[in-house]
Design a protein around this motif. Structure first.
Motif, PDB file in Angstrom:
ATOM      1  N   UNK A 211      25.082 -33.853 -24.626  1.00 51.72           N
ATOM      2  CA  UNK A 211      25.745 -32.757 -23.915  1.00 51.72           C
ATOM      3  C   UNK A 211      25.156 -32.601 -22.503  1.00 51.72           C
ATOM      4  N   UNK A 212      23.809 -32.691 -22.457  1.00 52.00           N
ATOM      5  CA  UNK A 212      23.117 -32.454 -21.184  1.00 52.00           C
ATOM      6  C   UNK A 212      23.340 -33.614 -20.215  1.00 52.00           C
ATOM      7  N   UNK A 213      23.088 -34.850 -20.713  1.00 51.15           N
ATOM      8  CA  UNK A 213      23.026 -35.987 -19.787  1.00 51.15           C
ATOM      9  C   UNK A 213      24.372 -36.664 -19.515  1.00 51.15           C
TER      10      UNK A 213
ATOM     11  N   UNK B 154      22.259 -32.228 -28.486  1.00 56.74           N
ATOM     12  CA  UNK B 154      22.220 -31.680 -27.130  1.00 56.74           C
ATOM     13  C   UNK B 154      21.958 -32.706 -26.016  1.00 56.74           C
ATOM     14  N   UNK B 155      21.086 -33.719 -26.236  1.00 59.77           N
ATOM     15  CA  UNK B 155      20.837 -34.638 -25.130  1.00 59.77           C
ATOM     16  C   UNK B 155      22.111 -35.248 -24.534  1.00 59.77           C
TER      17      UNK B 155
END
Lengths: 260, 268
Positions: A175-177, A172-173
């Motif tokens: 995906x987020x950043x 996810x990191x």
């Protein structure tokens, strides 16, 4: 770096993939569903935003594939008992892993392609790329940027038998950043973290080349994005090499390589 | 009742062994991080998307807090046969006098408890990290809803797990089941936005009712408010949970037999 070893590792990984191609499915499902969610959420907005959702979904697909297949390839060596023989050869482990990472990221392109096709067929989204040649060039570079991160993490997969934990945490990191599905600026005070990720610059460059009227992260244009991407990629590869060297030495000394 | 007590003993020892197995490979601290971090990032990721799209972030955050069980329970439980095949213990388990259902059910309990913990932690994070207004939460309802969610999703996970006895891997089906809730179960947008056929599938998935009931509990609804008719979320979670447990009992027997007859038990 031993190019011959990298290329043979690439071919070997390709053969393994052809023998069992179903493994592309698990890594594409999450990014594909994220794109569907984005298309539903952004349903009332105009074309460029929908295009962002599709491009973003493609990038997520590439990352999902790189992360999971690179991680599993080391785990499987551990499971199958082939990691020790690999370590005994004169070739450095990083060369073997690099070949695999490049293949996995290359296959990630297939993920991105599937997301594009599904968006066209199911949601009838018109994916009209503004400037195709620079766009595909940036797509290829973003792929390499993702591969370089995959290579860096692969060192940790060698160190630990719980590689799936790292994979789950690291999904996810990015995906987020990476700014793939929403602009980095909307992250507020967390936005500076994105600037340390090569794929963020790749996504920005792709959007400059692909979407009309897109507002870039900086005012320096596409070449600055490319420069930042290359700089960070080199940094990741250097960090990966250093990590591999240290971890290789440690596991040889402690004799913990085949523990799982 | 020697049959029941034997079965219970198998379930209990499988449960204990699964905890030992988990923490032999992964340190408890890392396991807790793995339980919490992906859920927090998922909540953050989708709330950012919602904010950018002009949707209600609170709706999405609560939905994803419940969806966190998809990754913890469905994926963990459905992956058990695959792991047994990989480490070469599947045939050894199959030749014991115990049924595979009892063994795998025991091994699944830890994944179901992890799912319960995952939702509880995610809802706490929703209040304290993401600032979701929980002023009117009915705590008793919330706890009951989380327990029922873990139970009903555990049932669906066991059904998927049974397929893994026969197939080379259940990872593909587990992935679909773990993430499909994002689209079908009203996690990120209302189920009513979906086409009719998708809404029908959504109403067969316990997560749809779990998400609805959790939002109800956060808004202060009591258990009886959500159980006035059979089609309300609480009775539907119980019904679907029981149905999926029964289905999994049948499919375990079916796939075990199929796998023995075709000698595919060790194929991975």
């Amino acid at each position: 770096m031993n190019i011959k070893a990298v290329s043979w590792s690439f071919k070997h990984q390709a053969l393994q993939f052809i023998a069992d191609p179903q493994w592309i499915i698990p890594s594409i499902i999450a990014p594909f569903l994220f794109t569907v969610v984005a298309l539903y959420m952004y349903g009332d907005v105009d074309g460029p935003v929908v295009l962002t959702a599709v491009l973003g979904g493609g990038v997520l697909g590439m990352w999902g594939n790189t992360l999971f297949t690179s991680g599993y390839s080391v785990s499987y060596d551990r499971y199958n008992g082939t990691i020790e023989p690999i370590m005994l050869t004169p070739t450095h482990l990083i060369d073997v892993i690099a070949g695999r990472c490049i293949w996995n990221t290359f296959i990630g392109l297939l993920n991105a392609g599937l997301v594009f096709i599904a968006a066209q067929v199911v949601f009838r989204v018109g994916v009209n790329v503004l400037d195709p040649l620079p766009f595909f060039l940036m797509l290829a570079m973003t792929l390499l940027a993702l591969a370089s991160i995959g290579l860096m993490f692969a060192a940790l997969y060698v160190l630990t038998r719980a590689s799936f934990v790292i994979m789950t945490i690291m999904e996810f990191p990015i995906y987020v950043f990476s700014g793939a599905l929403f602009p980095v600026s909307s992250l507020g005070s967390l936005a500076p973290i994105s600037y340390f990720l090569a794929p963020t610059w790749g996504v920005d460059a792709m959007k400059i080349a692909g979407i009309a009227g897109y507002e870039s992260m900086t005012s320096f244009g596409i070449l600055f994005d490319v420069g930042m991407m290359i700089f960070l990629m080199l940094l990741y590869v250097a960090a990966g090499m250093l990590l591999f060297r240290t971890i290789e030495r440690n596991i040889r000394e402690s004799g913990t390589l085949v523990r799982y | 009742m020697p049959f029941v007590s034997d079965r219970m003993r198998v379930i209990r020892s499988s449960f204990v062994m699964s905890i030992h197995d988990t923490f032999t490979t992964v340190r408890p601290s890392i396991w807790i991080i793995q339980l919490i971090v992906p859920s927090l990032f998922a909540m953050f990721f989708f709330s950012m998307m919602a904010t950018w799209a002009g949707a209600d972030p609170e709706f999405v955050i609560i939905g994803n807090a419940v969806q966190s069980i998809g990754i913890t329970t469905i994926y963990a439980v459905a992956g058990i046969p695959g792991t047994q095949k990989h480490i070469g213990t599947m045939t050894s388990l199959a030749v014991t006098p115990s049924s595979l259902f009892s063994i795998f059910f025991g091994m699944s309990i830890f994944g179901i408890i992890a799912g319960f913990m995952s939702i509880a932690v995610s809802l706490t994070a929703a209040a304290f990290i993401f600032g979701v207004n929980m002023a009117s939460i009915n705590l008793f309802s919330a706890v009951i809803v989380i327990v029922l969610t873990a139970f009903s999703v555990g049932g669906i996970s066991m059904t998927i797990s049974s397929v893994g006895i026969y197939l080379r891997t259940s990872a593909i089906i587990a992935n679909i089941a773990a993430y499909i809730g994002l689209v079908l179960c009203g996690v990120n947008f209302p189920v009513s936005d979906l086409p009719g056929w998708a809404q029908t599938i959504a109403h067969c998935h316990p997560l749809t009712y779990a998400v609805e009931a959790t939002r109800g509990a956060v808004n202060g609804n009591g258990i009886m408010d959500m159980a006035s008719t059979w089609s309300d979320p609480i009775p539907m979670m119980i019904i679907l949970g029981i149905i999926f447990i029964i289905v999994s009992l049948l499919t375990f027997g079916f796939f075990e037999k199929l796998s023995r007859n075709s000698s595919k038990m060790d194929t991975f």
